[in-house]
Design an enzyme around this catalytic site. Sequence first.
Site, mmCIF file in Angstrom:
data_model
loop_
_atom_site.group_PDB
_atom_site.id
_atom_site.type_symbol
_atom_site.label_atom_id
_atom_site.label_comp_id
_atom_site.label_asym_id
_atom_site.label_seq_id
_atom_site.Cartn_x
_atom_site.Cartn_y
_atom_site.Cartn_z
ATOM 1 N N LYS A 193 39.012 57.619 59.480
ATOM 2 C CA LYS A 193 39.223 56.515 60.425
ATOM 3 C C LYS A 193 40.268 55.592 59.818
ATOM 4 O O LYS A 193 40.409 55.540 58.599
ATOM 5 C CB LYS A 193 37.913 55.742 60.643
ATOM 6 C CG LYS A 193 37.870 54.956 61.940
ATOM 7 C CD LYS A 193 37.470 55.801 63.135
ATOM 8 C CE LYS A 193 37.632 55.020 64.429
ATOM 9 N NZ LYS A 193 37.096 55.748 65.584
ATOM 10 N N ASP A 195 41.618 54.411 69.238
ATOM 11 C CA ASP A 195 40.293 53.777 69.257
ATOM 12 C C ASP A 195 40.540 52.413 69.891
ATOM 13 O O ASP A 195 41.542 52.253 70.630
ATOM 14 C CB ASP A 195 39.719 53.667 67.827
ATOM 15 C CG ASP A 195 38.251 53.215 67.793
ATOM 16 O OD1 ASP A 195 37.366 54.034 68.091
ATOM 17 O OD2 ASP A 195 37.983 52.037 67.503
HETATM 18 P P1 NDP Z 1 39.125 49.959 74.366
HETATM 19 O O1 NDP Z 1 40.010 49.144 73.484
HETATM 20 O O2 NDP Z 1 39.730 50.777 75.444
HETATM 21 O O3 NDP Z 1 38.006 49.028 75.039
HETATM 22 C C1 NDP Z 1 37.163 48.263 74.247
HETATM 23 C C2 NDP Z 1 36.285 47.435 75.160
HETATM 24 O O4 NDP Z 1 35.320 46.757 74.377
HETATM 25 C C3 NDP Z 1 37.059 46.350 75.907
HETATM 26 O O5 NDP Z 1 36.385 46.070 77.109
HETATM 27 C C4 NDP Z 1 36.957 45.177 74.940
HETATM 28 O O6 NDP Z 1 37.140 43.908 75.554
HETATM 29 C C5 NDP Z 1 35.540 45.334 74.460
HETATM 30 N N1 NDP Z 1 35.364 44.765 73.134
HETATM 31 C C6 NDP Z 1 36.130 44.983 72.029
HETATM 32 N N2 NDP Z 1 35.679 44.263 70.997
HETATM 33 C C7 NDP Z 1 34.620 43.563 71.456
HETATM 34 C C8 NDP Z 1 33.722 42.643 70.886
HETATM 35 N N3 NDP Z 1 33.840 42.286 69.595
HETATM 36 N N4 NDP Z 1 32.739 42.134 71.666
HETATM 37 C C9 NDP Z 1 32.614 42.488 72.970
HETATM 38 N N5 NDP Z 1 33.433 43.358 73.565
HETATM 39 C C10 NDP Z 1 34.416 43.892 72.823
HETATM 40 O O7 NDP Z 1 38.274 50.866 73.357
HETATM 41 P P2 NDP Z 1 37.455 52.205 73.666
HETATM 42 O O8 NDP Z 1 36.897 52.152 75.026
HETATM 43 O O9 NDP Z 1 38.297 53.346 73.260
HETATM 44 O O10 NDP Z 1 36.292 52.109 72.588
HETATM 45 C C11 NDP Z 1 35.036 51.481 72.873
HETATM 46 C C12 NDP Z 1 34.012 51.949 71.852
HETATM 47 O O11 NDP Z 1 33.876 53.378 71.936
HETATM 48 C C13 NDP Z 1 34.351 51.658 70.387
HETATM 49 O O12 NDP Z 1 33.153 51.435 69.680
HETATM 50 C C14 NDP Z 1 34.976 52.972 69.915
HETATM 51 O O13 NDP Z 1 34.891 53.137 68.512
HETATM 52 C C15 NDP Z 1 34.087 53.959 70.655
HETATM 53 N N6 NDP Z 1 34.631 55.296 70.818
HETATM 54 C C16 NDP Z 1 35.843 55.488 71.438
HETATM 55 C C17 NDP Z 1 36.322 56.762 71.605
HETATM 56 C C18 NDP Z 1 37.566 57.024 72.370
HETATM 57 O O14 NDP Z 1 37.867 58.212 72.595
HETATM 58 N N7 NDP Z 1 38.298 56.034 72.823
HETATM 59 C C19 NDP Z 1 35.621 57.927 71.036
HETATM 60 C C20 NDP Z 1 34.304 57.620 70.500
HETATM 61 C C21 NDP Z 1 33.867 56.339 70.376
HETATM 62 P P3 NDP Z 1 38.628 43.243 75.620
HETATM 63 O O15 NDP Z 1 39.366 44.015 76.652
HETATM 64 O O16 NDP Z 1 38.331 41.837 76.000
HETATM 65 O O17 NDP Z 1 39.223 43.374 74.251
#
Ligand code: NDP
Length: 461
Positions: free
Chosen positions: A115, A155
């Site tokens: 990572k 991510d």
């Molecule tokens: P994105 O950046 O596309 O979306 C993240 C989302 O989470 C946004 O809505 C963001 O809000 C919100 N967010 C981020 N930080 C915080 C916080 N501290 N408190 C509350 N909300 C928060 O990321 P992903 O959708 O790709 O990833 C989401 C999760 O899934 C993560 O944990 C990631 O590690 C996990 N994941 C992702 C994969 C992937 O293929 N993308 C694979 C496996 C796991 P805002 O828009 O306001 O920043």
Amino acid sequence: MIQNLPFEPEFEQAYKELASTLENSTLFEKKPEYRKALQVVSVPERIIQFRVVWEDDQGQVQINRGYRVQFNSALGPYKGGLRFHPTVNLSILKFLGFEQIFKNALTGLNMGGGKGGSDFDPKGKSDSEIRRFCVSFMTELCKHIGADTDVPAGDIGVTGREVGFMFGQYKKIRNQWEGVLTGKGGSWGGSLIRPEATGYGLVYYVDHMIKYASGGKESFAGKRVAVSGSGNVAQYAALKVIELGGSVVSLSDSQGALILNGEEGSFTVEEINAIAAIKVERKQISELATVATFSSKFKYIPGARPWTNITGRIDVALPSATQNEVSGDEAKALIAAGCKFIAEGSNMGSTQDAIDVFEAHRTANPGPAAIWYAPGKAANAGGVAVSGLEMAQNSARVNWSREEVDSRLKKIMEDCFNNGLATAKEYVTPAEGVLPSLVAGSNIAGFTKVAEAMKEHGDWW
Ligand code: NDP
């Protein structure tokens, strides 16, 4: 125990979560030598830390920290995403890398765990600033990665746009086109279904949970599903829930939660597409909440998470934003609202307190009242699984159809579920009628696969 650790709370949490499930099973009784393997696997093979200097639109020097944790390469090249977020530090990247090792093992594909990322905040930056940052970041990272060494992906904060800028810089410096990043654009080596894969895979996994727990009688049809986040994972999970006949009753972002008014209805595909469109511009959902069509149907609660704010029954909860986004009290509130299935789209979405609440309810409630929890390393493995399929397509210089990739994703999620289930039955014997522990089963299945490969490589003995 992990020894001589600096203060790394998130990594310690991830380590303890895995270690406690191994301890509370019969694994170490049957194979005491695995205690040594656990000590060895919890230390990263390598950590790269570097300076990222870039120029903002005012011509000023900006400085960020860049990282890549190359945690474990027993099963294949290091594989895992890059996170660009101001909270990024080594504790968070070590927790994510550690989880990634066992998640990748569960996919059945040949991928090690890693990572990386930066404390760079893409919000509020121009396209040119993001491009200049990505170029500078990859100028250093490209010395340490490669299609057979380490293959990063996206991510939080890293979308196809950032992957494109980084891929371009890698290609310029190394003078070779290779599948060094996944999540690429469709016309230059990206796999179909990769953007959708984590969210779709999460829903495919939960579909197996529902069918198994109900003896095949129930499905997503008619289920009310609470989702947090509104990024990549949340959007595609929500779309798949709707496709399978469920209702999505919440979405959120880092500034607040958008919740359906009343007990009827669902977010629609059009509403989710509207949210996706503002997220491309890195805007907040609060901006949509004031639009008439949204304000008449949803309530927006600033600073809130969805779990305690939903009106009416919740059947399924899919935390899909970030780590530690479900507390022990929120876990209790979900159960009080009727929630029987909790599966993490996010990595380590639940605090240890929340996991303890879910697992205690699982063991205390045989039969139809059972609560069932799936950890991220199993439930969100679909994203990295399709990244693995992207690597396979790049190596063979072929492009599979949407249907081909989707059917492979479905099969991987089914195997991931069955593997966790079978391993739980083998190593943790629940009382009569109680569902097996998916968290214990998935942890043990992932860990034993990696431990065995490491032993054969002479990494421990
Ligand atoms: P994105 O950046 O596309 O979306 C993240 C989302 O989470 C946004 O809505 C963001 O809000 C919100 N967010 C981020 N930080 C915080 C916080 N501290 N408190 C509350 N909300 C928060 O990321 P992903 O959708 O790709 O990833 C989401 C999760 O899934 C993560 O944990 C990631 O590690 C996990 N994941 C992702 C994969 C992937 O293929 N993308 C694979 C496996 C796991 P805002 O828009 O306001 O920043």
